[in-house]
Write a protein that holds these residues in place. Structure first.
Motif, PDB file in Angstrom:
ATOM      1  N   PRO A  34       0.826  -1.080  -0.016  1.00  0.00           N
ATOM      2  CA  PRO A  34       0.073   0.126   0.002  1.00  0.00           C
ATOM      3  C   PRO A  34       0.742   1.226   0.074  1.00  0.00           C
ATOM      4  O   PRO A  34       0.536   2.408  -0.562  1.00  0.00           O
ATOM      5  N   THR A  35       1.752   1.288   0.608  1.00  0.00           N
ATOM      6  CA  THR A  35       3.010   2.386   0.565  1.00  0.00           C
ATOM      7  C   THR A  35       3.320   2.811  -0.811  1.00  0.00           C
ATOM      8  O   THR A  35       3.485   3.894  -1.298  1.00  0.00           O
ATOM      9  N   GLN A  36       3.647   1.759  -1.589  1.00  0.00           N
ATOM     10  CA  GLN A  36       4.374   1.862  -2.822  1.00  0.00           C
ATOM     11  C   GLN A  36       3.347   2.349  -3.741  1.00  0.00           C
ATOM     12  O   GLN A  36       3.458   3.154  -4.799  1.00  0.00           O
ATOM     13  N   GLN A  37       1.820   1.581  -3.404  1.00  0.00           N
ATOM     14  CA  GLN A  37       0.928   2.258  -4.413  1.00  0.00           C
ATOM     15  C   GLN A  37       0.719   3.592  -4.275  1.00  0.00           C
ATOM     16  O   GLN A  37       0.543   4.464  -5.110  1.00  0.00           O
ATOM     17  N   ALA A  38       0.571   4.153  -2.844  1.00  0.00           N
ATOM     18  CA  ALA A  38       0.499   5.683  -2.559  1.00  0.00           C
ATOM     19  C   ALA A  38       1.582   6.284  -3.531  1.00  0.00           C
ATOM     20  O   ALA A  38       1.117   7.355  -3.923  1.00  0.00           O
ATOM     21  N   ILE A  39       2.652   5.911  -3.152  1.00  0.00           N
ATOM     22  CA  ILE A  39       3.876   6.664  -4.136  1.00  0.00           C
ATOM     23  C   ILE A  39       3.549   6.586  -5.749  1.00  0.00           C
ATOM     24  O   ILE A  39       3.793   7.866  -6.331  1.00  0.00           O
ATOM     25  N   ASP A  40       3.159   5.451  -5.956  1.00  0.00           N
ATOM     26  CA  ASP A  40       2.829   5.354  -7.650  1.00  0.00           C
ATOM     27  C   ASP A  40       1.690   6.409  -7.836  1.00  0.00           C
ATOM     28  O   ASP A  40       1.894   6.781  -9.081  1.00  0.00           O
ATOM     29  N   GLU A  41       0.827   6.389  -6.942  1.00  0.00           N
ATOM     30  CA  GLU A  41      -0.389   7.262  -7.259  1.00  0.00           C
ATOM     31  C   GLU A  41       0.065   8.782  -7.117  1.00  0.00           C
ATOM     32  O   GLU A  41      -0.873   9.605  -7.088  1.00  0.00           O
ATOM     33  N   GLY A  42       1.172   9.100  -6.825  1.00  0.00           N
ATOM     34  CA  GLY A  42       1.468  10.738  -6.646  1.00  0.00           C
ATOM     35  C   GLY A  42       2.033  11.021  -5.344  1.00  0.00           C
ATOM     36  O   GLY A  42       2.284  12.406  -5.157  1.00  0.00           O
ATOM     37  N   ALA A  43       1.922  10.268  -4.201  1.00  0.00           N
ATOM     38  CA  ALA A  43       2.376  10.605  -2.895  1.00  0.00           C
ATOM     39  C   ALA A  43       3.693  11.286  -2.928  1.00  0.00           C
ATOM     40  O   ALA A  43       4.570  10.357  -3.490  1.00  0.00           O
ATOM     41  N   GLU A  44       4.092  12.141  -2.587  1.00  0.00           N
ATOM     42  CA  GLU A  44       5.535  12.847  -2.519  1.00  0.00           C
ATOM     43  C   GLU A  44       6.165  12.994  -1.126  1.00  0.00           C
ATOM     44  O   GLU A  44       7.190  13.118  -1.020  1.00  0.00           O
ATOM     45  N   ASN A  45       5.165  13.067  -0.226  1.00  0.00           N
ATOM     46  CA  ASN A  45       5.669  13.365   1.375  1.00  0.00           C
ATOM     47  C   ASN A  45       5.112  12.365   2.181  1.00  0.00           C
ATOM     48  O   ASN A  45       3.743  12.317   1.966  1.00  0.00           O
ATOM     49  N   LEU A  46       5.870  11.478   2.771  1.00  0.00           N
ATOM     50  CA  LEU A  46       5.259  10.402   3.642  1.00  0.00           C
ATOM     51  C   LEU A  46       5.653  10.683   5.104  1.00  0.00           C
ATOM     52  O   LEU A  46       6.489  10.932   5.441  1.00  0.00           O
ATOM     53  N   LEU A  47       4.516  10.729   5.966  1.00  0.00           N
ATOM     54  CA  LEU A  47       4.811  10.600   7.440  1.00  0.00           C
ATOM     55  C   LEU A  47       4.376   9.152   7.784  1.00  0.00           C
ATOM     56  O   LEU A  47       3.237   8.620   7.723  1.00  0.00           O
ATOM     57  N   ILE A  48       5.353   8.648   8.294  1.00  0.00           N
ATOM     58  CA  ILE A  48       5.221   7.074   8.717  1.00  0.00           C
ATOM     59  C   ILE A  48       4.937   7.077  10.070  1.00  0.00           C
ATOM     60  O   ILE A  48       5.910   7.366  11.049  1.00  0.00           O
ATOM     61  N   ASP A  49       3.662   6.653  10.592  1.00  0.00           N
ATOM     62  CA  ASP A  49       3.442   6.640  12.157  1.00  0.00           C
ATOM     63  C   ASP A  49       3.817   5.208  12.633  1.00  0.00           C
ATOM     64  O   ASP A  49       3.062   4.353  12.227  1.00  0.00           O
ATOM     65  N   LEU A  50       4.630   5.304  13.534  1.00  0.00           N
ATOM     66  CA  LEU A  50       5.152   4.020  14.191  1.00  0.00           C
ATOM     67  C   LEU A  50       4.711   3.578  15.119  1.00  0.00           C
ATOM     68  O   LEU A  50       5.063   2.501  16.041  1.00  0.00           O
ATOM     69  N   SER A  51       3.881   4.559  15.893  1.00  0.00           N
ATOM     70  CA  SER A  51       3.275   4.268  17.367  1.00  0.00           C
ATOM     71  C   SER A  51       2.597   2.919  17.549  1.00  0.00           C
ATOM     72  O   SER A  51       2.720   2.404  18.584  1.00  0.00           O
ATOM     73  N   GLY A  52       2.082   2.388  16.493  1.00  0.00           N
ATOM     74  CA  GLY A  52       1.555   0.871  16.726  1.00  0.00           C
ATOM     75  C   GLY A  52       2.597  -0.139  16.346  1.00  0.00           C
ATOM     76  O   GLY A  52       2.209  -1.498  16.517  1.00  0.00           O
ATOM     77  N   ILE A  53       3.803   0.141  16.097  1.00  0.00           N
ATOM     78  CA  ILE A  53       4.875  -0.959  15.602  1.00  0.00           C
ATOM     79  C   ILE A  53       5.515  -1.452  17.290  1.00  0.00           C
ATOM     80  O   ILE A  53       6.272  -0.533  17.709  1.00  0.00           O
ATOM     81  N   SER A  54       5.471  -2.499  17.419  1.00  0.00           N
ATOM     82  CA  SER A  54       5.947  -3.079  18.712  1.00  0.00           C
ATOM     83  C   SER A  54       7.429  -3.737  18.704  1.00  0.00           C
ATOM     84  O   SER A  54       8.210  -3.911  19.559  1.00  0.00           O
ATOM     85  N   PHE A  55       7.737  -3.954  17.443  1.00  0.00           N
ATOM     86  CA  PHE A  55       9.140  -4.504  17.068  1.00  0.00           C
ATOM     87  C   PHE A  55       9.511  -3.969  15.698  1.00  0.00           C
ATOM     88  O   PHE A  55       8.743  -4.331  14.628  1.00  0.00           O
ATOM     89  N   MET A  56      10.834  -3.721  15.428  1.00  0.00           N
ATOM     90  CA  MET A  56      11.447  -3.464  14.132  1.00  0.00           C
ATOM     91  C   MET A  56      12.814  -4.295  14.082  1.00  0.00           C
ATOM     92  O   MET A  56      13.596  -3.968  14.627  1.00  0.00           O
TER      93      MET A  56
END
Length: 134
Positions: A34-56
């Motif tokens: 979905p992130t790549q799809q958003a970029i392919d559809e023209g998204a140029e600025n991304l804010l990645i909300d990581l508050s729900g990521i428990s482990f990376m």
């Protein structure tokens, strides 16, 4: 991993990617599709909300770094060298990618990987959105 994507209009349009779950090799597709799809559809600025990521894991770091390069305009070798020097001096922040509210263990991983040297990490959404400018 669960992903929600929304367009937010600040000074300029920002695509907010809200991720929840574990960010590792088993969830890369769920994040990137979905992130790549958003970029392919023209998204140029991304804010990645990581508050729900428990482990990376390290793959999460690699994916965020790949997004940085995808959103960052490619310059001449001299321009790229100047940006690298500014990152090293702590004088550069990515204009098109910001991170929001990582939990402490994820924030620690981001700092250990040095991502905070060139991608701003915010604790409030309004401040993050305000950091994007045209």
């Amino acid at each position: 991993m669960e992903i929600q994507i929304a367009q937010v209009q600040g000074e300029i349009p920002v695509t907010v990617v809200r991720a929840a779950g574990v960010f590792d090799s088993s969830s890369v597709e769920e994040f990137m599709e979905p992130t790549q799809q958003a970029i392919d559809e023209g998204a140029e600025n991304l804010l990645i909300d990581l508050s729900g990521i428990s482990f990376m894991s390290s793959i999460g770091i690699r994916i965020l770094n790949a997004l940085y390069f995808q959103l960052h305009p490619k310059g001449s070798p001299d321009q790229d060298k100047e940006i690298a020097e500014r990152i090293h001096r702590g004088e550069y922040q990515a204009p098109h990618l910001k991170l929001l509210c990582p939990v402490e263990n994820v924030a620690k991983v981001l700092r250990m990987a040095g991502m905070d040297q060139y991608i701003e990490i915010f604790t409030d959404e309004q401040g993050a959105l305000a950091a994007f400018s045209g």
